[in-house]
Design an enzyme around this catalytic site. Structure first.
Site, mmCIF file in Angstrom:
data_model
loop_
_atom_site.group_PDB
_atom_site.id
_atom_site.type_symbol
_atom_site.label_atom_id
_atom_site.label_comp_id
_atom_site.label_asym_id
_atom_site.label_seq_id
_atom_site.Cartn_x
_atom_site.Cartn_y
_atom_site.Cartn_z
ATOM 1 N N LYS A 87 0.673 -1.028 -0.029
ATOM 2 C CA LYS A 87 -0.057 0.106 -0.008
ATOM 3 C C LYS A 87 0.629 1.366 0.035
ATOM 4 O O LYS A 87 0.474 2.361 -0.063
ATOM 5 C CB LYS A 87 -0.911 0.103 1.135
ATOM 6 C CG LYS A 87 -1.943 -0.806 1.166
ATOM 7 C CD LYS A 87 -3.099 -0.505 2.342
ATOM 8 C CE LYS A 87 -2.830 -1.177 3.782
ATOM 9 N NZ LYS A 87 -3.965 -0.850 4.688
ATOM 10 N N LYS B 295 2.990 1.776 2.556
ATOM 11 C CA LYS B 295 2.873 2.653 3.920
ATOM 12 C C LYS B 295 4.092 1.995 4.570
ATOM 13 O O LYS B 295 4.380 0.826 4.703
ATOM 14 C CB LYS B 295 1.354 2.109 4.603
ATOM 15 C CG LYS B 295 0.252 2.972 4.234
ATOM 16 C CD LYS B 295 -0.844 2.879 4.991
ATOM 17 C CE LYS B 295 -2.119 3.821 5.100
ATOM 18 N NZ LYS B 295 -2.904 3.691 5.868
#
Ligand code: C2G
Length: 129
Positions: A44, A46
């Site tokens: 993602k 992240k």
């Protein structure tokens, strides 16, 4: 017993997360949280401050949370809803409409995000201090 599920990273846990989890639990009696794995987060884009195990430990300490399971991919939601006999799927409304494909399996609810707080904002503001 109404069973609810929600998904997320929950890094640097903050009151926006807690309010979301509280409102998830208000939708039923049992709340499953599918917590993004470190590998899935990398996908993602992240970079978490806390590891999966540390984030899981914190979520399990929250009174609204009954079970924490790993979120390893985007595709597992349909099988999770079946496997955990979920009645209601809940996400913050930044995901509005993105998971409507689950509507033939369970109720799908998008709740208003808590404004003014985010993990990104915390990191940014701490970076300035
Ligand atoms: N949230 C909120 N208010 C905030 C911040 C987050 O209500 N101020 C909600 C989000 O809408 C989400 C949940 O808290 O429903 C978790 O947020 P994140 O940890 O940022 O999760 P996200 O990266 O959106 O991952 O498959 C779905 C993804 O795993 C969701």
């Amino acid at each position: 017993m109404r069973r609810v599920i929600t998904y997320g990273t929950f890094d640097l846990l903050h009151y926006g997360h807690i309010r979301l989890l509280q409102r998830c639990k208000d939708q039923g009696d049992y709340l499953v949280v599918a917590l993004s794995s470190d590998e899935f987060n990398a996908g993602k884009g992240k970079q978490c401050y806390f590891s999966y195990e540390e984030r899981k430990h914190m979520l399990e300490a929250i009174r609204y949370v009954d079970l924490v399971i790993p979120e390893d991919n985007w595709e597992q939601k349909v099988t999770d809803v079946e496997k955990y006999h979920i009645d209601t799927f809940v996400m913050g409304d930044d995901w509005e409409g993105k998971f409507d494909f689950l509507k033939d399996k369970c109720e799908v609810v998008y709740l208003p995000r808590t404004p003014e707080i985010s993990t990104t904002r915390i990191k940014t503001e701490l970076g300035k201090s």
